[in-house]
Scaffold this active site. Structure first.
Site, short mmCIF file in Angstrom:
data_model
loop_
_atom_site.label_atom_id
_atom_site.label_comp_id
_atom_site.label_asym_id
_atom_site.label_seq_id
_atom_site.Cartn_x
_atom_site.Cartn_y
_atom_site.Cartn_z
N GLU B 92 0.49 -0.99 -0.01
CA GLU B 92 -0.14 -0.22 0.02
C GLU B 92 0.65 1.60 -0.05
O GLU B 92 1.45 1.52 0.19
CB GLU B 92 -0.86 0.30 1.23
CG GLU B 92 -1.63 -1.06 1.16
CD GLU B 92 -2.90 -1.11 2.24
OE1 GLU B 92 -3.88 -1.25 1.95
OE2 GLU B 92 -2.22 -0.73 3.51
N CYS B 105 3.44 8.33 1.15
CA CYS B 105 4.08 8.01 1.67
C CYS B 105 4.23 6.31 1.24
O CYS B 105 3.26 5.52 0.77
CB CYS B 105 3.31 7.80 3.17
SG CYS B 105 3.92 6.39 4.50
N CYS B 112 6.87 -7.11 7.38
CA CYS B 112 7.97 -6.33 7.59
C CYS B 112 8.72 -7.09 8.81
O CYS B 112 7.46 -8.36 9.32
CB CYS B 112 7.56 -4.81 7.98
SG CYS B 112 8.94 -4.34 8.99
N CYS B 116 7.77 -5.26 15.71
CA CYS B 116 7.37 -3.97 16.69
C CYS B 116 6.11 -3.52 17.08
O CYS B 116 5.26 -4.51 16.70
CB CYS B 116 7.38 -2.59 15.73
SG CYS B 116 9.08 -2.10 15.46
N CYS B 119 2.82 -2.26 15.23
CA CYS B 119 2.65 -1.87 14.07
C CYS B 119 1.67 -2.89 13.16
O CYS B 119 2.28 -4.11 14.00
CB CYS B 119 3.79 -1.28 13.56
SG CYS B 119 3.82 -0.99 11.73
N CYS B 330 -0.80 6.58 10.08
CA CYS B 330 0.65 5.84 10.51
C CYS B 330 1.20 4.56 11.53
O CYS B 330 -0.50 4.23 12.27
CB CYS B 330 1.79 6.96 11.78
SG CYS B 330 3.19 6.36 11.46
#
Lengths: 221, 346
Positions: B92, B105, B112, B116, B119, B330
Site C-alpha cells: 500500500e 508515503c 516487515c 514492533c 505496528c 501511521c
C-alpha cells in the site's frame, strides 16, 4: 581478548562446517572475544559484502564460536556458506546485542534455528527454572535436542508441525501455547524466531494476560 | 516467463544492458530519459531509439509499470493505493494532500521483519523485499504524481532492511537522468539498522527519520525487538558524529503511548540523549491495532509533552493523523488479509 568495533568485519578461519540436519549447519571458528549469551555476530564471505546477523550458539566458556544456520536457497550468503570447509575464511564482526534470557524463572520460546541463543545461554550456565518450547517443521528440526532433553525433561516442549513423534506435540508451538489454560504471568518470556513466529506468539501471550513488559523478543532478519 | 522490467534500472544498470546488446553507450541515457522523464508506458514509444534497439529491448524486457488495483479515499482526502507486488503479494502507498504540500508515503517491503509491538504491518510478517522499480512505481503510477512535493519512505516495511533497492530507488528519484527530485524532499525512515544507516548517511543526501518511541533501552526492547540487536544509543552516536551539513535533517518519530512513554521522566531523558544532535521530534498519536495492550496518550498529555520538549530546546511537532478511517494512518498499513499464508517453521 580483543575489543573492537562491533560492526567492522575480521577474517576468521573456519574450523568446521557440519550439517546437523537436512539443510542446517553449524559453522565453527576460533573465539577471540568475550561475549554475553544471546549476542549476535554479523557474517559475510567478503569484507565488502553486506553481512547477515547470526546468534552465537556456543557458550561463553567455549573456545569456539558456533553459528547455527539453515540454507536459504534464494539467499546470497547461506548457499555458498554451506560449501565452506575447514581452512576457508569467513568475515565476522565482534558480538553485539542484548537478548539475554538470564531471568529465572523464565520461558524460552524458539522456532527453528531461533534455538541458537538459548543453546548459548544453556552452555553458559544459565539453566535455573527454564521452560523451553521449541517449534519445528520436522522431527529433525529440534537442533541440539540432546543438550536439553535429559536436563529439562518435562520442561522441554517440542512442537512439530509436519510430523508426529514420541513425546513431541504434533502441531505448531502457537497451537501448544493456545491450548495451555494457565500460562504463568509472573515470569519473563524470551522469544526467538522469524517475524511471523514472534508476532503471533507475542499476540497469544498478551491474549493470555502476559504483560508485554514480560516479553522479550529477538527476531532474525 | 515474465520479462524483466526496465523501469527501476539505474543508469549504471542500463549502461550494462546496452553494452550487452552492442548498442551505443548514449542509448542508456536515452532509455533513462524515457523511463523517468517522459509520460510513456511502452518500449515502442521510445522514439529516438533505433528500431534495432527497441527490438532488442522488447525481446528481453518490458517497460515495467504496475497500475494500482484499488484506491480508498478518506474523509480527510488521504488516499490509499493498493499495488500487486508479485504472486499474492500486495503493498500500500498513502497519498496525503495538505494545503502547502502533498506527500506520498511509500512501502519498501511486503510485510516487515521487525515485529514492533504497535505496528499493523509487522503483524503480517515478512513476505519479500520490493525492487527499486516497485518502490518508484508507487510514485509514478498514481494519478497525483505531478502534485507530489514530498516522498516519505514510511509505508510498509523497514526501508533500511532493503538497503540496496532503497538506495537504487533514491538514486533514480534524485539523479539528473532520473526524476531529478531534490533529496531534501525525500525522507527515509528507519528503526535503526546500523550498517545500512551508515551507508545511507554516507551515500545519500535525503533526510533521515529514526523511529525512537522511547529514550529508555529496556522500554524500547519491549516495544521494538530491534533494540536487542542495534541499540538506540549506538544509533544516536553515529548520527551525532556524522556531519549532516546545513540542509540535511534528522527527525525522531515518537508515538505517544498512554502511561508508557509520555511522562516528564521521558522528556528529561530525551533532552539528555539528544544533546548535541540538531534534530526535531515528531510526536504521533497511536492508532490502536487489534489485540494491542497499548493505548494512545490523551491530547492534553501529548500537548504538554510537546510544550515541555520545546522548552528544553528540542523542536517538537505533532503529526496530524491522516487517513485513519481507511487504515492509511501511521502504523496501520497492512495487506495481511490478501497475503497467502507462508510456510511456517514453528
Amino acid at each position: 581478548m580483543e575489543e573492537r568495533n562491533p560492526l567492522s568485519l575480521k577474517e576468521y578461519k573456519v574450523i568446521a562446517n557440519d550439517a546437523i540436519a537436512p539443510g542446517v549447519f553449524v559453522l565453527r571458528y576460533r573465539r577471540d572475544f568475550t561475549f554475553i549469551p544471546g549476542q549476535v555476530v554479523a557474517v559475510a564471505l567478503h569484507p565488502a559484502h553486506q553481512p547477515r546477523m547470526y546468534s552465537i550458539a556456543s557458550g561463553m566458556q567455549d573456545e569456539e564460536v558456533w553459528l547455527l544456520y539453515n540454507i536459504r536457497p534464494e539467499g546470497e550468503l547461506t548457499p555458498p556458506l554451506s560449501e565452506l570447509i575447514a581452512g576457508h575464511s569467513i568475515f565476522a564482526s565482534a558480538p553485539s546485542g542484548s537478548f539475554y534470557g538470564k531471568a529465572a524463572p523464565a520461558v524460552w520460546i524458539a522456532a527453528g534455528t531461533g534455538i541458537a541463543p538459548f543453546v548459548s545461554m544453556w552452555r553458559s550456565g544459565i539453566r535455573r527454572d527454564k521452560l523451553l518450547i521449541h517449534g519445528g517443521r520436522f522431527l529433525h528440526s529440534f537442533y541440539f535436542e540432546d543438550t536439553f532433553k535429559g536436563a529439562l525433561r518435562e520442561n522441554y516442549i517440542r512442537c512439530c508441525s509436519n510430523e508426529s513423534g514420541d513425546g513431541v506435540f504434533h502441531g505448531r508451538l502457537t497451537t501448544w501455547l493456545q491450548q495451555q489454560p494457565n500460562l504463568p504471568t509472573d515470569r519473563k518470556y524470551y522469544l526467538c524466531g522469524s517475524a511471523e513466529m514472534v508476532v503471533e506468539t507475542r499476540d497469544i501471550l498478551i491474549e493470555k494476560q502476559i504483560s508485554y513488559d514480560n516479553i522479550v523478543a529477538e527476531i532474525y532478519f | 516467463m515474465a520479462k524483466e522490467a526496465l523501469f527501476g534500472k539505474t543508469l549504471g544498470e542500463l549502461q550494462k544492458i546496452v553494452a550487452g546488446f552492442g548498442l551505443p553507450a548514449y542509448t542508456a541515457r536515452q532509455i533513462a530519459g524515457w523511463l523517468y522523464q517522459k509520460d510513456i508506458t511502452t518500449i515502442d514509444e521510445m522514439s529516438n531509439l533505433s528500431k534495432n534497439a527497441r527490438l532488442l529491448l522488447n525481446e528481453h524486457y518490458e517497460f515495467g509499470l504496475t497500475p494500482f488495483t484499488k484506491v480508498q479515499t478518506s474523509t480527510d482526502g488521504t488516499r490509499k493505493y493498493l499495488f500487486a507486488a508479485g504472486d499474492m503479494k500486495f503493498i500500500e502507498a498513502a497519498y496525503i494532500p495538505e494545503e502547502e504540500r502533498s506527500t506520498l508515503c511509500v512501502s519498501s517491503q511486503v510485510g516487515c521483519k521487525m515485529g514492533c509491538l504497535f505496528c499493523m504491518t509487522g503483524k503480517q510478517g515478512f513476505q519479500t523485499n520490493l525492487t527499486a522499480g516497485q518502490i518508484i512505481n508507487q510514485v509514478r503510477s498514481i494519478p497525483e504524481t505531478a502534485k507530489l512535493t514530498n516522498i516519505v519512505y514510511m509505508g510498509m516495511g523497514e526501508p533500511l532492511d532493503n538497503i540496496d533497492e532503497v538506495m537504487k530507488s533514491l538514486e533514480i528519484m534524485t539523479a539528473d537522468w532520473g526524476y531529478g527530485w531534490s533529496p531534501k524532499r525525500i525522507t527515509v525512515s528507519t528503526i535503526g539498522i546500523i550498517p545500512a544507516m551508515r551507508l545511507f548517511l554516507a551515500q545519500s543526501q535525503c533526510h533521515l527519520a529514526v523511529s525512537m518511541h522511547t529514550p529508555f533501552e529496556e522500554e524500547r526492547q519491549r516495544l521494538m525487538p530491534i533494540e536487542n540487536v542495534y541499540k538506540l544509543s549506538e544509533v544516536l552516536d553515529i548520527i551525532r558524529n556524522f556531519d549532516l551539513g546545513r540542509q540535511r535533517r534528522v527527525s525522531f518519530e515518537y508515538i505517544m503511548f498512554k502511561g508508557i512513554n509520555d511522562t516528564p521522566r521521558h522528556v528529561k531523558e530525551l533532552a539528555r540523549i539528544l544533546n548535541g544532535i540538531r534534530c526535531r521530534i515528531n510526536l504521533i498519536r497511536f492508532h490502536p491495532i487489534p489485540g494491542t495492550p497499548l493505548e494512545s496518550s490523551t491530547d492534553e498529555v501529548i500537548e504538554q509533552f510537546m510544550i515541555d520538549l520545546n522548552e528544553k530546546g528540542i523542536r517538537t511537532t505533532l503529526r496530524a493523523s491522516r487517513g485513519q478511517d481507511i487504515f492509511a494512518a501511521c502504523g496501520l498499513l497492512s495487506t495481511k488479509e490478501l497475503v497467502k499464508r507462508q510456510q511456517e517453521d514453528y
